[in-house]
Design an enzyme around this catalytic site. Structure first.
Site, PDB file in Angstrom:
ATOM      1  N   LYS A 138      40.002  31.579  41.640  1.00 37.51           N
ATOM      2  CA  LYS A 138      39.795  31.538  43.096  1.00 37.51           C
ATOM      3  C   LYS A 138      38.363  31.097  43.411  1.00 37.51           C
ATOM      4  O   LYS A 138      38.134  30.324  44.344  1.00 37.51           O
ATOM      5  CB  LYS A 138      40.067  32.915  43.724  1.00 37.51           C
ATOM      6  CG  LYS A 138      41.511  33.366  43.727  1.00 37.51           C
ATOM      7  CD  LYS A 138      42.448  32.480  44.533  1.00 37.51           C
ATOM      8  CE  LYS A 138      42.277  32.592  46.024  1.00 37.51           C
ATOM      9  NZ  LYS A 138      43.323  31.852  46.783  1.00 37.51           N
ATOM     10  N   TYR A 184      41.893  35.517  37.289  1.00 32.54           N
ATOM     11  CA  TYR A 184      42.317  35.310  38.683  1.00 32.54           C
ATOM     12  C   TYR A 184      41.102  35.014  39.568  1.00 32.54           C
ATOM     13  O   TYR A 184      41.063  34.001  40.275  1.00 32.54           O
ATOM     14  CB  TYR A 184      43.055  36.556  39.195  1.00 32.54           C
ATOM     15  CG  TYR A 184      43.178  36.594  40.713  1.00 32.54           C
ATOM     16  CD1 TYR A 184      43.949  35.647  41.396  1.00 32.54           C
ATOM     17  CD2 TYR A 184      42.522  37.575  41.479  1.00 32.54           C
ATOM     18  CE1 TYR A 184      44.061  35.670  42.788  1.00 32.54           C
ATOM     19  CE2 TYR A 184      42.628  37.608  42.862  1.00 32.54           C
ATOM     20  CZ  TYR A 184      43.400  36.646  43.514  1.00 32.54           C
ATOM     21  OH  TYR A 184      43.492  36.664  44.894  1.00 32.54           O
ATOM     22  N   THR A 189      39.532  35.475  48.270  1.00 28.73           N
ATOM     23  CA  THR A 189      39.475  36.912  48.002  1.00 28.73           C
ATOM     24  C   THR A 189      38.034  37.396  47.825  1.00 28.73           C
ATOM     25  O   THR A 189      37.160  36.620  47.430  1.00 28.73           O
ATOM     26  CB  THR A 189      40.271  37.202  46.698  1.00 28.73           C
ATOM     27  OG1 THR A 189      39.925  38.498  46.235  1.00 28.73           O
ATOM     28  CG2 THR A 189      39.921  36.225  45.584  1.00 28.73           C
ATOM     29  N   ASP A 190      37.827  38.682  48.066  1.00 29.37           N
ATOM     30  CA  ASP A 190      36.488  39.258  47.825  1.00 29.37           C
ATOM     31  C   ASP A 190      36.203  39.372  46.326  1.00 29.37           C
ATOM     32  O   ASP A 190      35.065  39.603  45.921  1.00 29.37           O
ATOM     33  CB  ASP A 190      36.359  40.630  48.501  1.00 29.37           C
ATOM     34  CG  ASP A 190      37.366  41.666  48.010  1.00 29.37           C
ATOM     35  OD1 ASP A 190      38.287  41.313  47.222  1.00 29.37           O
ATOM     36  OD2 ASP A 190      37.238  42.840  48.402  1.00 29.37           O
ATOM     37  N   GLU A 191      37.248  39.194  45.494  1.00 27.51           N
ATOM     38  CA  GLU A 191      37.056  39.382  44.050  1.00 27.51           C
ATOM     39  C   GLU A 191      36.139  38.319  43.440  1.00 27.51           C
ATOM     40  O   GLU A 191      35.622  38.503  42.342  1.00 27.51           O
ATOM     41  CB  GLU A 191      38.414  39.438  43.330  1.00 27.51           C
ATOM     42  CG  GLU A 191      39.270  40.557  43.906  1.00 27.51           C
ATOM     43  CD  GLU A 191      40.567  40.852  43.156  1.00 27.51           C
ATOM     44  OE1 GLU A 191      40.641  40.569  41.964  1.00 27.51           O
ATOM     45  OE2 GLU A 191      41.488  41.395  43.795  1.00 27.51           O
TER      46      GLU A 191
HETATM   47  P1  NAD Z   1      51.692  36.248  46.748  1.00 26.24           P
HETATM   48  O1  NAD Z   1      51.640  36.206  45.269  1.00 26.24           O
HETATM   49  O2  NAD Z   1      52.488  37.312  47.422  1.00 26.24           O
HETATM   50  O3  NAD Z   1      52.255  34.844  47.298  1.00 26.24           O
HETATM   51  C1  NAD Z   1      51.853  33.623  46.782  1.00 26.24           C
HETATM   52  C2  NAD Z   1      52.789  32.553  47.317  1.00 26.24           C
HETATM   53  O4  NAD Z   1      52.361  31.276  46.789  1.00 26.24           O
HETATM   54  C3  NAD Z   1      54.247  32.751  46.883  1.00 26.24           C
HETATM   55  O5  NAD Z   1      55.112  32.537  47.982  1.00 26.24           O
HETATM   56  C4  NAD Z   1      54.457  31.673  45.823  1.00 26.24           C
HETATM   57  O6  NAD Z   1      55.791  31.190  45.751  1.00 26.24           O
HETATM   58  C5  NAD Z   1      53.491  30.589  46.302  1.00 26.24           C
HETATM   59  N1  NAD Z   1      53.082  29.716  45.194  1.00 26.24           N
HETATM   60  C6  NAD Z   1      52.605  30.096  43.975  1.00 26.24           C
HETATM   61  N2  NAD Z   1      52.383  29.004  43.216  1.00 26.24           N
HETATM   62  C7  NAD Z   1      52.701  27.916  43.972  1.00 26.24           C
HETATM   63  C8  NAD Z   1      52.696  26.518  43.731  1.00 26.24           C
HETATM   64  N3  NAD Z   1      52.320  26.022  42.548  1.00 26.24           N
HETATM   65  N4  NAD Z   1      53.073  25.690  44.728  1.00 26.24           N
HETATM   66  C9  NAD Z   1      53.471  26.188  45.933  1.00 26.24           C
HETATM   67  N5  NAD Z   1      53.540  27.510  46.191  1.00 26.24           N
HETATM   68  C10 NAD Z   1      53.156  28.370  45.224  1.00 26.24           C
HETATM   69  O7  NAD Z   1      50.185  36.266  47.214  1.00 26.24           O
HETATM   70  P2  NAD Z   1      49.487  37.007  48.458  1.00 26.24           P
HETATM   71  O8  NAD Z   1      49.109  38.352  48.045  1.00 26.24           O
HETATM   72  O9  NAD Z   1      50.295  36.785  49.661  1.00 26.24           O
HETATM   73  O10 NAD Z   1      48.144  36.147  48.554  1.00 26.24           O
HETATM   74  C11 NAD Z   1      48.097  34.949  49.308  1.00 26.24           C
HETATM   75  C12 NAD Z   1      46.705  34.354  49.227  1.00 26.24           C
HETATM   76  O11 NAD Z   1      45.754  35.290  49.714  1.00 26.24           O
HETATM   77  C13 NAD Z   1      46.273  34.015  47.804  1.00 26.24           C
HETATM   78  O12 NAD Z   1      45.554  32.803  47.857  1.00 26.24           O
HETATM   79  C14 NAD Z   1      45.369  35.171  47.409  1.00 26.24           C
HETATM   80  O13 NAD Z   1      44.392  34.742  46.479  1.00 26.24           O
HETATM   81  C15 NAD Z   1      44.754  35.527  48.739  1.00 26.24           C
HETATM   82  N6  NAD Z   1      44.335  36.936  48.886  1.00 26.24           N
HETATM   83  C16 NAD Z   1      45.217  37.944  48.606  1.00 26.24           C
HETATM   84  C17 NAD Z   1      44.818  39.273  48.807  1.00 26.24           C
HETATM   85  C18 NAD Z   1      45.780  40.416  48.558  1.00 26.24           C
HETATM   86  O14 NAD Z   1      45.369  41.584  48.655  1.00 26.24           O
HETATM   87  N7  NAD Z   1      47.047  40.183  48.289  1.00 26.24           N
HETATM   88  C19 NAD Z   1      43.530  39.553  49.264  1.00 26.24           C
HETATM   89  C20 NAD Z   1      42.664  38.474  49.530  1.00 26.24           C
HETATM   90  C21 NAD Z   1      43.085  37.185  49.344  1.00 26.24           C
HETATM   91  P1  TYD Z   2      46.138  45.509  42.431  1.00 24.58           P
HETATM   92  O1  TYD Z   2      47.081  45.921  43.511  1.00 24.58           O
HETATM   93  O2  TYD Z   2      46.661  44.804  41.240  1.00 24.58           O
HETATM   94  O3  TYD Z   2      45.004  44.640  43.149  1.00 24.58           O
HETATM   95  P2  TYD Z   2      43.568  44.078  42.559  1.00 24.58           P
HETATM   96  O4  TYD Z   2      43.544  44.281  41.103  1.00 24.58           O
HETATM   97  O5  TYD Z   2      43.615  42.638  42.921  1.00 24.58           O
HETATM   98  O6  TYD Z   2      42.518  44.847  43.283  1.00 24.58           O
HETATM   99  O7  TYD Z   2      45.368  46.792  41.934  1.00 24.58           O
HETATM  100  C1  TYD Z   2      44.622  47.608  42.817  1.00 24.58           C
HETATM  101  C2  TYD Z   2      43.926  48.667  41.981  1.00 24.58           C
HETATM  102  O8  TYD Z   2      44.906  49.547  41.426  1.00 24.58           O
HETATM  103  C3  TYD Z   2      43.162  48.114  40.817  1.00 24.58           C
HETATM  104  O9  TYD Z   2      41.970  48.878  40.643  1.00 24.58           O
HETATM  105  C4  TYD Z   2      44.091  48.316  39.630  1.00 24.58           C
HETATM  106  C5  TYD Z   2      44.847  49.575  40.009  1.00 24.58           C
HETATM  107  N1  TYD Z   2      46.239  49.681  39.530  1.00 24.58           N
HETATM  108  C6  TYD Z   2      46.685  50.844  38.854  1.00 24.58           C
HETATM  109  O10 TYD Z   2      45.912  51.792  38.634  1.00 24.58           O
HETATM  110  N2  TYD Z   2      47.974  50.885  38.442  1.00 24.58           N
HETATM  111  C7  TYD Z   2      48.862  49.874  38.653  1.00 24.58           C
HETATM  112  O11 TYD Z   2      50.052  49.983  38.234  1.00 24.58           O
HETATM  113  C8  TYD Z   2      48.392  48.702  39.342  1.00 24.58           C
HETATM  114  C9  TYD Z   2      49.319  47.543  39.580  1.00 24.58           C
HETATM  115  C10 TYD Z   2      47.084  48.656  39.772  1.00 24.58           C
END
Ligand code: NAD
Ligand code: TYD
Length: 350
Positions: free
Chosen positions: A160, A156, A131-133
């Protein structure tokens, strides 16, 4: 047949990636390894589960022996690692789970791959999705590049960041072929409604308050999830080993503006009078340590590998709203069980 292991394939991004890979590469066997936590859902993959080149294995990456067994059982050519605890708010209430899954789980996979691939390391690839975070928080200007110093600020992002460092360490120390990508916020169908966009869509549909943290001025850079999948495909096949690629949509939005846009789209779709849904906006106590702004410079990926996002935000957001409105049953299913308890507790505390 080459076997590609995708971890976290039942989650949001993982399910889009699995679907993309299963359909694009019938010559690969796609193995989806997932523990099926609250965020993992095999319903996300109903349309590919019967395909000959798809296989699901229920495994917890925290279980080193079980992970090793998967590597023993299948002749895995490469791995794309997405399994993680992914929600910042949950990492604030329960950091420990993030340390186990995101750090220890990643090390278990690194160890299994290193041992299994030791005789022909170069023919394999360990792709770590991040992630960019990890880069921390930006002020009003500037962009994260691949050389921005790591400065994670939530449990988080710290977990990561730690996993990214370990992946690089295995590249340098053990010559494990690796690649890492750091992506901005994704949106699209099948996202668990604890994240901003699906949560707001769900609440607007149900006429529930829309909890905007703080003043709603935090900025996120949004990318359509299918564009993330095409970037991962490209990096997996063409990326240089040991390299990092930033992925982002050049699409910054202040939370409050995004929520208002969603309200406008939903009013139109639901046949409500203009301005109806906006009345649901409720400012709530800010997230602890809330990062102000994320924004990604993805020019390395665009210039070196020729990737570009495909969708304009308005189009992507409308597609996303349509998806949730058409998949009410999916939303009802994932919000049954413990969801309401989680939600009520989270917002009671604000
Ligand atoms: P998500 O929470 O929707 O899915 C995570 C998946 O991992 C789920 O299917 C869960 O069952 C599985 N999982 C969790 N713990 C596990 C374990 N101990 N063993 C096996 N499986 C397990 O997450 P997402 O949003 O799809 O993100 C996927 C990846 O991409 C993550 O690594 C996250 O850090 C990264 N990422 C997400 C975003 C975003 O905006 N969602 C952006 C950048 C990077
Ligand atoms: P989120 O979807 O949790 O992603 P991330 O924190 O990983 O960027 O949140 C996106 C943005 O929205 C973040 O600045 C927090 C804000 N947010 C709210 O204002 N209200 C909400 O109920 C949630 C879940 C997030």
């Amino acid at each position: 047949m080459k076997s590609l292991l995708i971890t976290g394939g039942a989650g949001f991004i993982g399910s889009h990636l699995v679907r993309f890979m299963v359909n694009k590469y019938p010559e690969y066997r796609i193995i989806n390894l997932d523990k099926l936590t609250y965020a993992g859902n095999l319903e996300n993959l109903r349309d590919v589960e019967e395909k000959k080149n798809y296989l699901f294995v229920k495994t917890d990456i925290n279980d080193a022996e079980a992970v090793k067994k998967v590597f023993e059982e299948f002749d895995i050519s490469g791995l794309i690692h997405l399994a993680a605890e992914s929600h910042v708010d949950r990492s604030i209430t329960n950091p420990t789970e993030f340390i186990y899954t995101n750090i220890v789980g990643t090390v278990n996979l690194l160890n299994a791959a290193r041992h299994k691939w030791k005789d022909d390391m170069e023919d394999h690839l360990f792709y770590h999705v991040s992630t960019d975070e990890v880069y921390g928080s930006l002020g009003d200007t500037g962009l994260f590049t691949e050389t921005t110093a790591y400065d994670p600020r939530s449990p988080y992002s710290a977990s990561k960041a730690s996993s990214d460092h370990l992946v690089r360490a295995y590249f340098h120390t053990f010559k494990l072929p690796v690649v890492i990508s750091n992506c901005s916020n994704n949106y699209g169908g099948y996202q668990f409604p604890e994240k901003l966009i699906p949560l707001m869509i769900h609440n607007i549909s149900n006429n529930k308050p829309l909890p905007v943290y703080g003043k709603g001025l935090n900025v996120r850079d949004w990318l359509y999830v299918e564009d993330h999948a095409t970037a991962i495909d490209l990096i997996y096949h063409k990326g240089d080993h040991g390299e990092t690629y930033n992925i982002g949509g050049n699409n910054e939005w202040r939370n409050i503006d995004l929520v208002k846009l969603l309200c406008k789209i939903m009013d139109e779709k639901l046949g409500r009078a203009a301005g109806t849904s906006e009345k649901l906006i409720t400012y709530v106590t800010d997230r602890a340590g809330h990062d102000l702004r994320y924004a990604i410079d993805s020019s390395k990926l665009q210039n070196d590998l020729g990737w570009a996002p495909s969708l304009h935000f308005n189009e992507g957001l409308e597609k996303t709203v349509d998806w949730y409105l058409a998949n009410e049953e999916w939303l009802n299913n994932v919000t049954s069980g413990d969801y309401q308890k989680y939600y009520d507790k989270m917002y009671e505390e604000r």
